[in-house]
Design an enzyme around this catalytic site. Structure first.
Site, PDB file in Angstrom:
ATOM      1  N   ARG A  36     -13.415  -5.151  49.977  1.00 50.98           N
ATOM      2  CA  ARG A  36     -14.289  -5.460  48.834  1.00 50.98           C
ATOM      3  C   ARG A  36     -15.414  -6.393  49.268  1.00 50.98           C
ATOM      4  NH1 ARG A  36     -11.597  -8.066  43.490  1.00 50.98           N
ATOM      5  NH2 ARG A  36     -11.855 -10.045  44.566  1.00 50.98           N
TER       6      ARG A  36
ATOM      7  N   ARG B 125     -19.276 -10.769  48.252  1.00 51.06           N
ATOM      8  CA  ARG B 125     -18.613 -12.010  47.810  1.00 51.06           C
ATOM      9  C   ARG B 125     -18.098 -12.769  49.024  1.00 51.06           C
ATOM     10  NH1 ARG B 125     -14.391 -11.337  42.909  1.00 51.06           N
ATOM     11  NH2 ARG B 125     -13.744 -13.335  43.800  1.00 51.06           N
TER      12      ARG B 125
ATOM     13  N   ARG C 190      -5.012 -19.100  34.463  1.00 53.17           N
ATOM     14  CA  ARG C 190      -4.584 -19.240  35.853  1.00 53.17           C
ATOM     15  C   ARG C 190      -3.763 -20.508  36.063  1.00 53.17           C
ATOM     16  NH1 ARG C 190      -8.982 -16.086  38.282  1.00 53.17           N
ATOM     17  NH2 ARG C 190      -8.793 -15.851  40.520  1.00 53.17           N
TER      18      ARG C 190
ATOM     19  N   ARG D 289      -6.704 -18.984  48.355  1.00 52.94           N
ATOM     20  CA  ARG D 289      -6.621 -18.505  46.961  1.00 52.94           C
ATOM     21  C   ARG D 289      -5.187 -18.090  46.626  1.00 52.94           C
ATOM     22  NH1 ARG D 289     -11.234 -14.354  47.563  1.00 52.94           N
ATOM     23  NH2 ARG D 289     -10.877 -13.640  45.440  1.00 52.94           N
TER      24      ARG D 289
HETATM   25  P1  AMP Z   1     -11.826 -14.034  40.534  1.00 57.03           P
HETATM   26  O1  AMP Z   1     -13.073 -13.212  40.448  1.00 57.03           O
HETATM   27  O2  AMP Z   1     -10.970 -13.905  39.302  1.00 57.03           O
HETATM   28  O3  AMP Z   1     -11.056 -13.802  41.789  1.00 57.03           O
HETATM   29  O4  AMP Z   1     -12.292 -15.572  40.548  1.00 57.03           O
HETATM   30  C1  AMP Z   1     -13.077 -16.097  41.603  1.00 57.03           C
HETATM   31  C2  AMP Z   1     -13.018 -17.615  41.604  1.00 57.03           C
HETATM   32  O5  AMP Z   1     -13.494 -18.131  40.362  1.00 57.03           O
HETATM   33  C3  AMP Z   1     -11.621 -18.197  41.751  1.00 57.03           C
HETATM   34  O6  AMP Z   1     -11.194 -18.269  43.089  1.00 57.03           O
HETATM   35  C4  AMP Z   1     -11.802 -19.561  41.130  1.00 57.03           C
HETATM   36  O7  AMP Z   1     -12.483 -20.444  42.000  1.00 57.03           O
HETATM   37  C5  AMP Z   1     -12.748 -19.284  39.970  1.00 57.03           C
HETATM   38  N1  AMP Z   1     -11.969 -18.949  38.741  1.00 57.03           N
HETATM   39  C6  AMP Z   1     -11.912 -17.757  38.091  1.00 57.03           C
HETATM   40  N2  AMP Z   1     -11.105 -17.819  37.011  1.00 57.03           N
HETATM   41  C7  AMP Z   1     -10.621 -19.079  36.976  1.00 57.03           C
HETATM   42  C8  AMP Z   1      -9.714 -19.769  36.117  1.00 57.03           C
HETATM   43  N3  AMP Z   1      -9.124 -19.151  35.070  1.00 57.03           N
HETATM   44  N4  AMP Z   1      -9.468 -21.073  36.378  1.00 57.03           N
HETATM   45  C9  AMP Z   1     -10.043 -21.691  37.414  1.00 57.03           C
HETATM   46  N5  AMP Z   1     -10.872 -21.106  38.282  1.00 57.03           N
HETATM   47  C10 AMP Z   1     -11.174 -19.807  38.075  1.00 57.03           C
END
Ligand code: AMP
Length: 369
Positions: free
Chosen positions: A306, A312, A267, A324
């Site tokens: 969702r 969530r 990311r 985000r």
């Molecule tokens: P997601 O389920 O992929 O939308 O991730 C939810 C949250 O987890 C994100 O908003 C970040 O706070 C954290 N997160 C997930 N993947 C990463 C990553 N590769 N780097 C940093 N934070 C992450």
């Protein structure tokens, strides 16, 4: 090249290279113990060939015995290591040298150290034929090892893949060239997780979602979970250092996978670079990064839907969702350029039915072969 079950392995160490490593261990031990009569304790099953050859290379007084931990190798609530074949009885007051075929993360070693710490031996040392310094996370300093090797999955000379391959005279390593490693790219709500579920079945891949791993840790109240929660709750990214380390551990847990789908990682540009270096050290690489494209308004609607089902909290608040997206625009967009520069970036339309989108992704993946 040889095949064991569903996987292909290529030659890695010849008989003479293995013998050299065995002899290295025997010679080092002899320096310290030739004037005593140590007891060698081999850890079954993997060490049987090593123990046999080490005995032949160690021409000083010694005894030999074996121990075997149960397959789950856990500590029970009483703190006792489950063993199938217990420590030998005559070891009280003796010098014991534990013989392991390979030490990687150090989980088994930790159990062994625990097991032998409880006995009344004079002292115990650990000797391993192979040692993977890159993945070793234990605190115990290995006393003797024959050969330091990179973190590739190996078989032969006592080491198995699903119980086969132990009888090979040479050591082989998993051929990673057959792997498919994909990055699924796109904003929150783009459908990465949904599509990963289909692709992992179709191509027999291991799906790693960093978001899921964080949520798993939060649910289980781990230290990592507590740390991550403070960022996730605000819609911010968890620091690179933490995320990269976690991702590497997830890959290492699945050393025999046919390939990986990385979802939600990388990311940031730093994560993308770290991933490349890490995979390269394992003779692996990313084949393609595929982005699922959809506009913000559609994504917000999807995320709010969702959030109602999953609970969530970061999906239930439009301000957090927008944050985000801002994080994505600022930090994640450079990842696209990173893969474009390597000609690995592909884009597909992320709007349509789930099946339609799977079809678009499949087309890209088939084009890679
Ligand atoms: P997601 O389920 O992929 O939308 O991730 C939810 C949250 O987890 C994100 O908003 C970040 O706070 C954290 N997160 C997930 N993947 C990463 C990553 N590769 N780097 C940093 N934070 C992450």
């Amino acid at each position: 090249m040889i095949q064991i079950h569903d996987k292909f392995f290529k030659p890695y160490l010849s008989e003479s290279e293995i013998f050299q490593a065995v002899k290295t261990v025997a010679d080092k031990i002899a320096v310290d113990y030739k004037d005593e009569t140590p007891i060698f304790v081999g850890v079954l099953n993997g060490s049987f060939m090593f123990v046999s050859d080490l005995m032949k290379a160690y021409q000083h007084p010694c005894e030999v015995s074996f121990v075997r931990l149960s397959s789950y190798q856990g500590l029970t609530s009483t703190g006792i290591v489950e063993t199938l074949l217990d420590v030998p009885e005559n070891i009280e007051g003796r010098s014991v040298i534990i013989l392991e075929d390979i030490i990687d993360t150090g989980r088994t070693l930790q159990k062994l150290v625990h097991l032998f710490s409880k006995t009344k031996v004079k002292e115990f040392k650990i000797a391993s034929l192979f040692y993977k310094p890159d993945v070793y996370r234990g605190e115990y300093v290995i006393d003797y090892f024959g050969l330091a090797i990179p973190d590739n999955f190996i078989v032969g000379y006592g080491l198995d893949y699903k119980e086969q391959g132990r009888n090979l005279k040479e050591v082989y390593q998993l051929n990673q060239k057959h792997m498919i490693n994909l990055v699924l790219f796109g904003k929150p709500g783009a459908g990465k997780g949904t599509q990963a579920e289909f692709l992992k079945e179709k191509y027999n891949l291991k799906h790693i979602s960093t978001g899921d791993v964080f949520r798993f840790n939060i649910k289980n109240g781990t230290e990592l979970g507590t740390l991550a929660k403070s960022y996730i709750d605000k819609g911010e990214l968890v620091p690179d250092e933490v995320t990269i380390k976690m991702l590497q551990e997830e890959v290492e847990k699945n050393a025999d996978a046919d390939g990986f789908i990385f979802d939600g990682f990388p990311r940031t540009a730093a994560q993308a670079e770290a991933l490349d270096n890490f995979l390269e050290s394992k003779d692996m690489g990313i084949n393609a990064t595929i982005a699922l494209e959809a506009n913000d308004e559609i994504l917000i609607d999807r995320l709010l839907e969702r959030g109602k089902v999953s609970g969530r909290t970061d999906d239930q608040d439009v301000a957090k969702i927008r944050n985000r997206f801002d994080e994505y625009n600022a930090k994640t967009t450079p990842v696209k350029e990173f893969y474009e520069a390597q000609n690995k970036f592909h884009s597909v339309n992320g709007i349509g039915t789930i099946a339609e989108i799977t079809e678009r992704l499949t087309e890209v993946i088939e084009g890679l072969k």
